[in-house]
Design an enzyme around this catalytic site. Structure first.
Site, PDB file in Angstrom:
ATOM      1  CD  GLN A 113      73.529  56.794  17.270  1.00 51.14           C
ATOM      2  OE1 GLN A 113      72.778  56.730  16.392  1.00 51.14           O
ATOM      3  NE2 GLN A 113      74.449  57.580  17.771  1.00 51.14           N
ATOM      4  CB  CYS A 119      75.264  57.545  13.804  1.00 48.09           C
ATOM      5  SG  CYS A 119      76.501  58.252  13.457  1.00 48.09           S
ATOM      6  CG  HIS A 425      73.478  61.943  12.738  1.00 48.12           C
ATOM      7  ND1 HIS A 425      74.241  60.920  13.921  1.00 48.12           N
ATOM      8  CD2 HIS A 425      72.394  61.453  12.920  1.00 48.12           C
ATOM      9  CE1 HIS A 425      73.242  59.917  14.608  1.00 48.12           C
ATOM     10  NE2 HIS A 425      71.871  60.424  13.657  1.00 48.12           N
ATOM     11  CG  ASN A 448      67.844  59.496  13.790  1.00 51.63           C
ATOM     12  OD1 ASN A 448      69.604  59.544  13.484  1.00 51.63           O
ATOM     13  ND2 ASN A 448      67.640  60.839  14.725  1.00 51.63           N
TER      14      ASN A 448
END
Length: 507
Positions: A113, A119, A425, A448
């Protein structure tokens, strides 16, 4: 939410039996007992006026200087970062990046990102791309995160100005008005906001609407948009006041006039955004995407963004998925929403079914075993290390208590109450390690969106104890939720939390 900046977190091992599950530790009861505990009576302060006196400092230094452990800690930390120095080696060894249940199909590349708070959009598209890549037999693929980013930011701008019209009678320093003006066009979002975008605008592959400078580094664009939106809000408030002062203007006519003015002001917002991010495809306009399959064969897909979305989400439709949360401050088995939180005006509201933490875990296990990855929201900066080659999220990871002779004992509910923790997140769970004897999850594989150099090739391992304390939300398809949770969600009877509640944090 969406920030990749970590803060030094609160420890959890000071809470009563922090390793036990929700079945053996009633956090609500513990929090009530803590709040009702009587203070010590009869003690006299060294500084009766409430200030810090030199005798205070002398007493504190005397205690610290007499402790050999503190002296060693001082020596070590004088020239070293406490986060890297106080890492627990046993904790590092105890939690391997190995899982006995993973989503069988593997996606690539690891996404990033970059310098943005997107996110939640990366987590959403990372979940959906599994099916796209599997069906089309792709080696690497990304959906356009910036396509959703454009439509989200345009709609958030409209949402804020609609709220400005709706709340025009409130004083400008009213708590709600002030709160809404703090960050009217944040990068962050929530699952239901992503769903609103998907259902309204669909999806496109990244080559159809690629990254721009300001999608990857959003701060300059956000600064300018917030400046204009706050100005536009005041313009609408002033117009509202003048219209209400004219008794010949009906409420319906006043609203119509305000919305016409709002659309005029939104022209500026659109101009700024389209110049900074590029003009996006229309959701009903056909595009042609040409690509190579994993074996190097040429192929193409033709259709609209909405058709593309529908073509690759039929198996586990996002519209049939919803959020389970664990918020120990509030009653379980209830549906919650957050006041004034959304992106598309008139869209699906933010809805959470609040339940015990073990219910979230079991829903994840069912989903992973069925081959479906899971979107989840957490407080990523707490007791985690996303350094290259590490990628560990574990409450035992840092030895703060031992090094400083302290107890960090806030419960999950207390961290929410004191602004110490929130959903900061969103990521994806793509694997889980289940204990063969108990059937309970031990650790989770986390995908992630911070690039290849984050964690172990873009992945973290999350311990069960970390999940208990810092995971707040998982999004599951109805087929993986219990009938009770689906019934609560479909009831639509929600408790409304205030706009500033921690559950309104945007990932």
């Amino acid at each position: 939410m969406g920030s990749s900046v970590s803060k030094v977190p609160a420890q959890v091992s000071g809470t009563p039996d922090a390793t036990s599950s929700s079945e053996s530790f009633d956090e609500k009861r513990f929090v009530r007992s803590q709040r009702s505990a009587s203070p010590t009576v009869g003690s006299s302060p060294l500084a009766t006026d409430g200030s810090i006196s030199l005798p205070n400092v002398d007493a504190w230094e005397s205690a610290a200087a007499a402790d050999p452990k503190i002296q060693l800690t001082r020596t070590v930390l004088a020239n070293n970062n406490l986060r890297t120095t106080l890492v627990s080696r046993p904790a590092q060894v105890a939690i391997p990046h190995v899982f006995n249940h993973e989503v069988e199909f593997k996606t690539a590349p690891v996404t990033s990102q970059k310098s943005s708070g997107r996110c939640w959009l990366f987590a959403t598209t990372n979940v959906i791309r599994y099916e796209v890549m599997r069906k089309l037999k792709l080696k690497e693929f990304q959906l356009s995160q910036s396509y959703l980013f454009f439509w989200d930011k345009l709609n958030k701008s409209n949402y804020y100005l609609e709220l400005s019209i709706e709340n025009a009678d409130l004083p400008v320093d009213d708590r709600l008005v002030n709160f809404l003006a703090r960050d009217p066009v944040s990068d962050g979002g929530q699952w239901d906001m992503a769903l609103n975008l998907l259902e309204t605008y669909g999806l496109v592959p990244q080559p159809i609407y690629p990254e721009s400078y300001h999608s990857s580094a959003s701060s300059p664009l956000n600064t300018l948009l917030k400046l204009k939106l706050r100005e536009h809000a005041l313009t609408l408030r002033a117009l509202s006041s003048s219209l209400k002062a004219d008794h010949s203007v009906s409420p319906e006519s006043a609203l119509s006039t305000l919305r016409a003015k709002k659309e005029e002001l939104m022209q500026e917002v659109y101009t700024i955004m389209s110049a900074s991010l590029g003009v996006p495809p229309k959701p009903d306009a056909a595009f042609t995407w040409e690509y190579y399959t994993e074996d190097g064969k040429y192929a193409k897909w033709e259709g609209t963004p909405l058709q593309f979305y529908k073509a690759f989400t039929a198996k586990f439709s996002p519209a049939e998925s919803f959020s389970l949360i664990n918020d120990p401050r509030n009653e379980y088995s209830k549906l919650y929403t957050v006041n004034k939180l959304g992106n598309i005006w008139g869209g699906r509201p933010i809805l959470y079914v609040n339940t015990e933490i073990d219910e979230l875990k079991q829903a994840i296990v069912r989903s992973i075993k069925a081959g479906q990855p899971v979107f989840f929201g957490c407080d990523v900066g707490q007791f985690s290390d996303s350094s290259k080659g590490v990628g560990i999220m574990d409450t035992d990871y840092f030895e703060y208590e031992q090094a400083f002779n302290i107890t960090l004992g806030l419960t999950k509910a207390q961290r929410l109450d004191t602004n110490e923790s929130a959903m900061t997140h969103a990521m994806v769970i793509s694997g889980v390690h289940v204990d063969e004897q108990t059937g309970r999850p031990v650790r989770f594989k986390v995908e992630n969106s911070w690039g290849e150099d984050s964690g172990v090739k873009g992945h973290n391992v999350m311990s069960d104890k970390w999940f208990d304390q810092f995971v707040f939300q998982v999004v599951v398809h109805k087929s993986f939720a219990t009938k009770e949770h689906v019934k609560i969600f479909e009831s639509g009877e929600s408790v409304v939390l205030p706009a500033w509640d921690p559950m309104g944090a945007l990932a």
